[in-house]
Design a protein around this motif. Structure first.
Motif, short mmCIF file in Angstrom:
data_model
loop_
_atom_site.label_atom_id
_atom_site.label_comp_id
_atom_site.label_asym_id
_atom_site.label_seq_id
_atom_site.Cartn_x
_atom_site.Cartn_y
_atom_site.Cartn_z
N LEU A 149 1.14 -76.84 -27.36
CA LEU A 149 0.47 -77.92 -26.64
C LEU A 149 1.03 -79.23 -27.21
CD1 LEU A 149 -1.74 -78.64 -24.61
CD2 LEU A 149 -3.41 -78.46 -26.44
N VAL A 201 -12.96 -75.75 -26.84
CA VAL A 201 -12.70 -76.82 -25.87
C VAL A 201 -11.83 -76.25 -24.75
CG1 VAL A 201 -11.66 -79.09 -25.54
CG2 VAL A 201 -12.77 -78.54 -27.71
N ARG A 234 -12.76 -80.47 -20.48
CA ARG A 234 -12.27 -81.51 -21.40
C ARG A 234 -10.80 -81.32 -21.73
NH1 ARG A 234 -17.75 -81.07 -22.18
NH2 ARG A 234 -18.77 -82.91 -23.06
N GLY A 271 -2.37 -70.27 -23.85
CA GLY A 271 -1.53 -69.39 -23.05
C GLY A 271 -0.28 -68.98 -23.80
N LEU A 319 -0.02 -58.07 -20.84
CA LEU A 319 -0.86 -57.07 -21.50
C LEU A 319 0.02 -55.94 -22.01
CD1 LEU A 319 -3.63 -56.92 -18.75
CD2 LEU A 319 -3.86 -57.94 -21.03
N TYR A 351 -12.00 -58.38 -26.11
CA TYR A 351 -12.76 -57.58 -27.08
C TYR A 351 -13.75 -58.39 -27.90
CZ TYR A 351 -9.76 -53.77 -25.74
OH TYR A 351 -9.14 -52.80 -25.02
P1 NAI Z 1 -5.16 -67.58 -21.48
O1 NAI Z 1 -4.26 -67.91 -20.36
O2 NAI Z 1 -5.99 -66.36 -21.43
O3 NAI Z 1 -6.17 -68.81 -21.73
C1 NAI Z 1 -5.72 -70.10 -22.03
C2 NAI Z 1 -6.85 -71.07 -21.73
O4 NAI Z 1 -6.47 -72.35 -22.18
C3 NAI Z 1 -7.16 -71.21 -20.25
O5 NAI Z 1 -8.55 -71.09 -20.08
C4 NAI Z 1 -6.66 -72.60 -19.90
O6 NAI Z 1 -7.39 -73.21 -18.85
C5 NAI Z 1 -6.87 -73.32 -21.22
N1 NAI Z 1 -6.04 -74.49 -21.41
C6 NAI Z 1 -4.74 -74.65 -21.09
N2 NAI Z 1 -4.30 -75.88 -21.46
C7 NAI Z 1 -5.36 -76.51 -22.04
C8 NAI Z 1 -5.55 -77.79 -22.64
N3 NAI Z 1 -4.55 -78.67 -22.71
N4 NAI Z 1 -6.77 -78.11 -23.13
C9 NAI Z 1 -7.80 -77.20 -23.05
N5 NAI Z 1 -7.66 -75.98 -22.50
C10 NAI Z 1 -6.47 -75.63 -22.01
O7 NAI Z 1 -4.22 -67.62 -22.77
P2 NAI Z 1 -4.42 -67.06 -24.23
O8 NAI Z 1 -5.87 -66.91 -24.56
O9 NAI Z 1 -3.60 -67.92 -25.09
O10 NAI Z 1 -3.82 -65.61 -24.13
C11 NAI Z 1 -2.44 -65.46 -23.76
C12 NAI Z 1 -2.17 -64.12 -23.16
O11 NAI Z 1 -2.34 -63.11 -24.11
C13 NAI Z 1 -3.07 -63.83 -22.01
O12 NAI Z 1 -2.27 -63.63 -20.87
C14 NAI Z 1 -3.78 -62.57 -22.37
O13 NAI Z 1 -3.79 -61.66 -21.30
C15 NAI Z 1 -2.99 -62.01 -23.54
N6 NAI Z 1 -3.93 -61.44 -24.50
C16 NAI Z 1 -4.62 -60.31 -24.16
C17 NAI Z 1 -5.56 -59.80 -25.02
C18 NAI Z 1 -6.33 -58.59 -24.61
O14 NAI Z 1 -5.94 -57.93 -23.68
N7 NAI Z 1 -7.47 -58.30 -25.24
C19 NAI Z 1 -5.83 -60.40 -26.32
C20 NAI Z 1 -5.08 -61.58 -26.54
C21 NAI Z 1 -4.16 -62.06 -25.67
#
Ligand code: NAI
Length: 464
Positions: A149, A201, A234, A271, A319, A351
């Motif tokens: 970011l 946030v 936010r 992300g 995934l 989880y």
């Molecule tokens: P994510 O895409 O799930 O969530 C990122 C969040 O950050 C979103 O809600 C987005 O709106 C928010 N966001 C983006 N820019 C922002 C900003 N500047 N300020 C505030 N919020 C902002 O991404 P995450 O959690 O990093 O996970 C990445 C990938 O890893 C996902 O595609 C997920 O499927 C995979 N993953 C899967 C797991 C599982 O299956 N249990 C566990 C961990 C990760």
């Protein structure tokens, strides 16, 4: 020069599973991995260490809530180094397990970083020197990495990414998580349970974008009850470091108002992005999409003959289990076996406590597509097993065509990630909600809520 039928670049769940399946199919296989351990992000700095810490932290948190069961425990203490060492041992054992599977299947592991100068050739830069491999087919399974970011780049000390959040050596007093996605919620809950004041946030007005809105709201309510604070809608404008820690400047979306949020550590989880840089793909002319993912056809072939790609570096859900399916389907089709991945029925699980499990279409997506549907819901509050264990938060929701074909299923609740498996099988095999509703479910069990949700969609839930 060593010659292989298949050289897989990347030893994560996509790559190592593809390598093993290809070896089973009689191919001479090499896998190139530069990390120094097999298993990729999932095993080393993702699924496995996070689930290990989620389990340890859940045990710690549970001990403080046993009074209602008539159990009084005093003097509970956290030994974080022991918790971390347990996690590291589990990761180490599992990665060694894959190395054993490689040996057993006659797969050559080549340690180092690969580049692809031309189709049919892989160059490897390793600690012990460089080598060149001749490859009839090349499979790129290089995965993904955290998206940085701008203005809030991870520095390994007070601004961290998911890898840093899996290895903190002390519990921060105030942890701000940027991003209410899967990683933010899972790791936010780990540290909240261990004693941090955690504020999440999120840029959007909701958590877990992409999941069913009603289920996400239930999840947010339950996570708030367990100690997470949410600041939705936010934008983080920047961060300043001072004597009292970090101060994040937030702006409410659509408003001029600015707020300051203080933290000792900030976890950025906004992300992940595909890892494709440094492989030489641009020079080769491999097509990438506008987000940097490798474009592939149905058989995972890129636009360059003999070069294939699977997993997080191609479009689709990021995934581990999807990457595995990609890998198997890709090498089976290379071997002439008819194979495909049913992307419509790939489940996703968060989880946290409670778990959030998703399958197929959300209600919002059905509405947007104008698809006729029926829905059924059953809350765990009315499930006797959930009442006895105290896991009453959440519900099962099913979405189906008016004739009962399952279009989607969404669960928030304890063991949701296991409960969804029944609906994945039903959806994959074309079983209807009537079929699930008429299947005998053990009593008392959380799974009865799945049956009741299907009955509810049919207008005949018994315990609702
Ligand atoms: P994510 O895409 O799930 O969530 C990122 C969040 O950050 C979103 O809600 C987005 O709106 C928010 N966001 C983006 N820019 C922002 C900003 N500047 N300020 C505030 N919020 C902002 O991404 P995450 O959690 O990093 O996970 C990445 C990938 O890893 C996902 O595609 C997920 O499927 C995979 N993953 C899967 C797991 C599982 O299956 N249990 C566990 C961990 C990760």
């Amino acid at each position: 020069m060593q010659t292989f039928d298949l050289v897989v670049i990347g030893g994560g769940p996509g790559g190592y599973v593809a390598a093993i399946r290809a070896a089973q199919l009689g191919m001479r296989v090499a896998c190139v991995e530069g990390r120094g351990a097999l298993g990729g992000t999932c095993l080393n700095v993702g699924c496995i260490p996070s689930k290990t810490l989620l389990t340890s932290s859940a045990k710690f948190a549970e001990l403080s809530h046993l009074a209602a069961h008539g159990i009084a425990i005093g003097g509970i203490q956290l030994d974080l180094p022991v918790m971390m060492a347990r996690k590291d041992k589990i990761v180490g054992d599992l990665t060694k397990g894959i190395a054993f599977l490689f040996k057993k299947n006659g797969i050559t592991l080549i340690e180092g970083w690969a580049t692809v100068p031309t189709a049919g050739q892989v160059d490897v830069q390793g600690a012990e020197g460089n080598s060149t491999l001749a490859a009839k087919n090349i499979l790129i399974a290089t995965g993904s990495e955290p998206t940085p970011l701008p203005g809030l780049e991870a520095n390994g000390t007070d601004i961290i990414d998911s890898t840093g959040a899996l290895a903190m050596d002390a519990v921060p007093e105030r942890l701000v998580v940027v991003g209410a996605g899967v990683i933010g919620l899972e790791l936010g809950q780990v540290w909240s349970r261990l004693g941090s004041k955690v504020t999440v946030v999120e840029y959007l007005d909701r958590i877990l974008p992409g999941t069913d809105g009603e289920i996400a709201k239930l999840a947010q309510r339950a996570l708030t009850k367990r100690g997470l604070k949410f600041q939705l809608g936010r934008k983080v404008l920047g961060v300043q470091s001072g004597a009292d820690g970090l101060a994040l400047t937030l702006e409410r979306r659509g408003k001029e108002e600015r707020e300051i949020l203080e933290a000792d550590k900030v976890l950025v989880a906004v992300g992940r992005r595909a890892v494709t840089r440094g492989l030489g793909l641009e020079a080769l002319g491999v097509n990438l999409d506008e987000r940097g993912f490798i474009k592939v056809d149905d058989d995972f072939s890129t636009c360059i003959p003999g070069i294939y790609a699977i997993g997080d570096c191609i479009p689709g859900p990021m995934l581990a289990h999807k990457a595995e399916e990609d890998g198997v389907a890709c090498v089976e089709s290379l071997a002439g076996v008819k194979s495909h991945v049913d992307y419509a029925s790939v489940p996703g699980v968060v989880y946290t406590d409670p778990e959030v499990a998703s399958l197929g279409m959300t209600e919002e997506a059905l509405k947007e597509a104008g698809t006729a549907y029926i829905s059924g819901k059953f809350t765990f509050m009315a499930n006797s097993r959930a009442r006895s264990t105290g896991d009453t938060d959440g519900a099962v929701k099913v979405l189906a065509t008016p004739t009962g074909t399952i279009l989607g299923a969404h669960i928030v609740g304890a063991h949701g990630g296991d409960l969804i498996a029944e609906l994945v099988l039903a959806m994959t095999k074309g079983a209807t909600i009537e079929d699930v509703a008429r299947t005998c479910h053990a009593h008392p069990a959380m799974g009865e809520a799945v049956k009741e949700a299907c009955l509810d969609a049919l207008g005949r839930a018994i315990h609702a």
